[in-house]
Design a protein around this motif. Structure first.
Motif, PDB file in Angstrom:
ATOM      1  N   ALA A  31       0.827  -1.202   0.000  1.00 59.13           N
ATOM      2  CA  ALA A  31       0.000   0.000   0.000  1.00 59.13           C
ATOM      3  C   ALA A  31       0.858   1.247   0.000  1.00 59.13           C
ATOM      4  O   ALA A  31       0.409   2.309  -0.362  1.00 59.13           O
ATOM      5  CB  ALA A  31      -0.910   0.011   1.224  1.00 59.13           C
ATOM      6  N   LEU A  87      -1.292  14.067   5.682  1.00 60.30           N
ATOM      7  CA  LEU A  87      -2.047  13.032   6.394  1.00 60.30           C
ATOM      8  C   LEU A  87      -1.565  11.639   5.982  1.00 60.30           C
ATOM      9  O   LEU A  87      -1.588  11.306   4.803  1.00 60.30           O
ATOM     10  CB  LEU A  87      -3.536  13.191   6.076  1.00 60.30           C
ATOM     11  N   ALA A  89       1.639  10.582   6.666  1.00 56.48           N
ATOM     12  CA  ALA A  89       2.876  11.081   6.045  1.00 56.48           C
ATOM     13  C   ALA A  89       3.946  10.006   5.907  1.00 56.48           C
ATOM     14  O   ALA A  89       4.935  10.205   5.199  1.00 56.48           O
ATOM     15  CB  ALA A  89       3.409  12.266   6.855  1.00 56.48           C
ATOM     16  N   GLY A  90       3.795   8.869   6.574  1.00 63.07           N
ATOM     17  CA  GLY A  90       4.734   7.754   6.418  1.00 63.07           C
ATOM     18  C   GLY A  90       6.140   8.129   6.843  1.00 63.07           C
ATOM     19  O   GLY A  90       6.368   8.634   7.950  1.00 63.07           O
ATOM     20  N   PHE A  94       7.174  13.379   1.375  1.00 62.89           N
ATOM     21  CA  PHE A  94       6.760  14.674   0.832  1.00 62.89           C
ATOM     22  C   PHE A  94       7.218  15.860   1.676  1.00 62.89           C
ATOM     23  O   PHE A  94       7.048  17.007   1.261  1.00 62.89           O
ATOM     24  CB  PHE A  94       5.225  14.708   0.666  1.00 62.89           C
ATOM     25  N   LEU A 111       1.272  13.922   9.993  1.00 62.70           N
ATOM     26  CA  LEU A 111       0.487  13.051  10.882  1.00 62.70           C
ATOM     27  C   LEU A 111       0.548  11.592  10.425  1.00 62.70           C
ATOM     28  O   LEU A 111       0.430  11.293   9.242  1.00 62.70           O
ATOM     29  CB  LEU A 111      -0.975  13.502  10.899  1.00 62.70           C
ATOM     30  N   MET A 117       6.763   5.235  12.044  1.00 64.75           N
ATOM     31  CA  MET A 117       6.819   6.238  10.966  1.00 64.75           C
ATOM     32  C   MET A 117       7.107   7.621  11.554  1.00 64.75           C
ATOM     33  O   MET A 117       7.889   8.394  10.997  1.00 64.75           O
ATOM     34  CB  MET A 117       5.491   6.273  10.189  1.00 64.75           C
ATOM     35  N   VAL A 156      -1.522  11.263   0.410  1.00 58.23           N
ATOM     36  CA  VAL A 156      -1.008  10.457  -0.711  1.00 58.23           C
ATOM     37  C   VAL A 156      -0.967   8.992  -0.304  1.00 58.23           C
ATOM     38  O   VAL A 156      -0.323   8.624   0.690  1.00 58.23           O
ATOM     39  CB  VAL A 156       0.403  10.916  -1.149  1.00 58.23           C
ATOM     40  N   ASN A 157      -1.654   8.166  -1.056  1.00 63.39           N
ATOM     41  CA  ASN A 157      -1.680   6.706  -0.845  1.00 63.39           C
ATOM     42  C   ASN A 157      -2.159   6.351   0.567  1.00 63.39           C
ATOM     43  O   ASN A 157      -1.757   5.325   1.135  1.00 63.39           O
ATOM     44  CB  ASN A 157      -0.299   6.077  -1.111  1.00 63.39           C
ATOM     45  N   HIS A 161      -6.556   3.680   3.439  1.00 63.68           N
ATOM     46  CA  HIS A 161      -6.288   3.097   4.766  1.00 63.68           C
ATOM     47  C   HIS A 161      -7.390   3.459   5.775  1.00 63.68           C
ATOM     48  O   HIS A 161      -7.498   2.813   6.814  1.00 63.68           O
ATOM     49  CB  HIS A 161      -4.980   3.654   5.338  1.00 63.68           C
ATOM     50  N   LEU A 162      -8.138   4.518   5.514  1.00 62.86           N
ATOM     51  CA  LEU A 162      -9.092   5.012   6.518  1.00 62.86           C
ATOM     52  C   LEU A 162     -10.329   4.123   6.555  1.00 62.86           C
ATOM     53  O   LEU A 162     -10.719   3.548   5.538  1.00 62.86           O
ATOM     54  CB  LEU A 162      -9.489   6.450   6.199  1.00 62.86           C
ATOM     55  N   TYR A 168     -14.199  10.978   8.509  1.00 65.32           N
ATOM     56  CA  TYR A 168     -12.872  11.600   8.528  1.00 65.32           C
ATOM     57  C   TYR A 168     -12.881  12.879   7.685  1.00 65.32           C
ATOM     58  O   TYR A 168     -12.335  13.915   8.085  1.00 65.32           O
ATOM     59  CB  TYR A 168     -11.812  10.628   7.989  1.00 65.32           C
TER      60      TYR A 168
HETATM   61  C1  LIG Z   1       1.005   4.039   1.898  1.00 67.08           C
HETATM   62  S1  LIG Z   1       1.678   4.929   3.226  1.00 67.08           S
HETATM   63  C2  LIG Z   1       1.896   6.536   2.452  1.00 67.08           C
HETATM   64  C3  LIG Z   1       2.899   7.404   3.131  1.00 67.08           C
HETATM   65  C4  LIG Z   1       3.148   8.760   2.484  1.00 67.08           C
HETATM   66  N1  LIG Z   1       1.924   9.523   2.333  1.00 67.08           N
HETATM   67  C5  LIG Z   1       3.817   8.588   1.150  1.00 67.08           C
HETATM   68  O1  LIG Z   1       3.166   8.827   0.136  1.00 67.08           O
HETATM   69  O2  LIG Z   1       4.996   8.224   1.138  1.00 67.08           O
HETATM   70  C6  LIG Z   1       0.214   5.222   4.231  1.00 67.08           C
HETATM   71  C7  LIG Z   1       0.523   5.806   5.564  1.00 67.08           C
HETATM   72  O3  LIG Z   1      -0.716   6.183   6.169  1.00 67.08           O
HETATM   73  C8  LIG Z   1      -0.648   5.883   7.526  1.00 67.08           C
HETATM   74  N2  LIG Z   1      -2.033   5.775   8.033  1.00 67.08           N
HETATM   75  C9  LIG Z   1      -2.873   4.730   7.908  1.00 67.08           C
HETATM   76  N3  LIG Z   1      -4.056   5.011   8.480  1.00 67.08           N
HETATM   77  C10 LIG Z   1      -3.963   6.277   8.950  1.00 67.08           C
HETATM   78  C11 LIG Z   1      -4.861   7.128   9.665  1.00 67.08           C
HETATM   79  N4  LIG Z   1      -6.084   6.735   9.988  1.00 67.08           N
HETATM   80  N5  LIG Z   1      -4.428   8.370  10.022  1.00 67.08           N
HETATM   81  C12 LIG Z   1      -3.175   8.770   9.706  1.00 67.08           C
HETATM   82  N6  LIG Z   1      -2.278   7.994   9.042  1.00 67.08           N
HETATM   83  C13 LIG Z   1      -2.664   6.766   8.666  1.00 67.08           C
HETATM   84  C14 LIG Z   1       0.162   4.602   7.599  1.00 67.08           C
HETATM   85  O4  LIG Z   1       0.716   4.382   8.868  1.00 67.08           O
HETATM   86  C15 LIG Z   1       1.213   4.867   6.518  1.00 67.08           C
HETATM   87  O5  LIG Z   1       2.357   5.478   7.043  1.00 67.08           O
END
Ligand SMILES: C[S@@+](CC[C@H](N)C(=O)[O-])C[C@H]1O[C@@H](n2cnc3c(N)ncnc32)[C@H](O)[C@@H]1O
Length: 235
Positions: A31, A87, A89-90, A94, A111, A117, A156-157, A161-162, A168
């Motif tokens: 993902a 949101l 941010a992994g 970015f 966040l 992360m 992004v990506n 996950h939500l 939200y």
């Molecule tokens: C696929 S990664 C993308 C990371 C970053 N946006 C990128 O493009 O490199 C998804 C990220 O979303 C986070 N994540 C998942 N559910 C989330 C939530 N409810 N609120 C905030 N972050 C969340 C995960 O922990 C993960 O770090």
């Protein structure tokens, strides 16, 4: 700049019930941009990458050509002095781009629900001297943003996950300042990168979710090779 610590899982309980642990871990890695064409040492389930590549896949050099981070940040239409949320941010892929787009007077709130992360982001912020960036751990259902305090939200990506995405989006709407904008970038159905297809959301689903929350959403014609981009604003 100390991260707020609130631990929480980031996966949908439906998903947890339906999929064995190894598949879940692997899918989570995918993902975040892992390619389904990778061949790790211990073979994962067919079509899925090695879970250990989770963070590494986000920062993989080869991601740059398809992710086009400068283009994504351009679509976000940032200006100096703005407050921007990254949101999910992994690893903070970015953050350098966002930090530079909002300048010294701006702020970037990075966040994530995963404390590892956030740790990686804290180290990145120190290493790259991103003085206007604050990484925070948040709950999966709440970005904990002050109402009317944010100019831009980038996801992004992450949207897929939500769990309660409409709920939200309502929280994001509440957090936006007048003229605020949300930009959601997520994987196309046919992209060779990204999560297994059952995790992916169609652009029309995302637009409908944002509109149900009271935002005015639009699928941008300008598209990235493997992803779609959707903006949402206060109507
Ligand atoms: C696929 S990664 C993308 C990371 C970053 N946006 C990128 O493009 O490199 C998804 C990220 O979303 C986070 N994540 C998942 N559910 C989330 C939530 N409810 N609120 C905030 N972050 C969340 C995960 O922990 C993960 O770090």
């Amino acid at each position: 700049m100390s991260p707020i610590v609130r631990l929480a899982p980031s996966l949908n309980p439906m998903t947890l019930r339906a999929i064995p642990a190894i598949v879940l871990l692997t899918a989570l890695g995918s993902a975040c941009g892992g390619s389904s064409s990778q061949h790790p040492t211990t073979p994962p389930p067919p079509g899925l990458p090695d879970p250990q590549n989770y963070a590494a896949s986000m920062d993989a050099k080869e991601r740059y050509w398809w992710q086009q981070p400068e283009r994504v940040v351009e679509l976000l239409r940032c200006a100096p002095g703005m407050t921007v949320v990254d949101l999910g941010a992994g690893t903070g892929y970015f953050l350098p781009y966002l930090s530079s787009a909002v300048g010294r007077e701006g702020r970037v709130l990075a966040l994530d629900v995963d404390h590892s992360m956030v740790d990686i982001m804290v180290r990145r912020v120190q290493r790259q001297r991103l003085h206007n960036v604050s990484p925070s751990l948040v709950a999966p259902d709440d970005p904990a943003l002050t109402p009317g305090s944010v100019d831009r939200v980038l996801a992004v990506n992450t949207w897929h996950h939500l769990t309660d995405r409409v709920g939200y989006a309502e929280k994001l709407l509440d957090a936006l300042r007048p003229g605020g904008l949300v930009l959601i970038v997520d994987f196309d159905e046919n992209s060779p990168e990204g999560p297994p297809v059952e995790f992916r959301l169609s652009p029309s689903t995302v637009v409908a979710e944002l509109e149900s929350a009271g935002l005015s959403a639009e699928l941008l014609e300008e598209s990235l090779p493997y992803q779609y981009a959707i903006t949402a604003q206060i109507p």
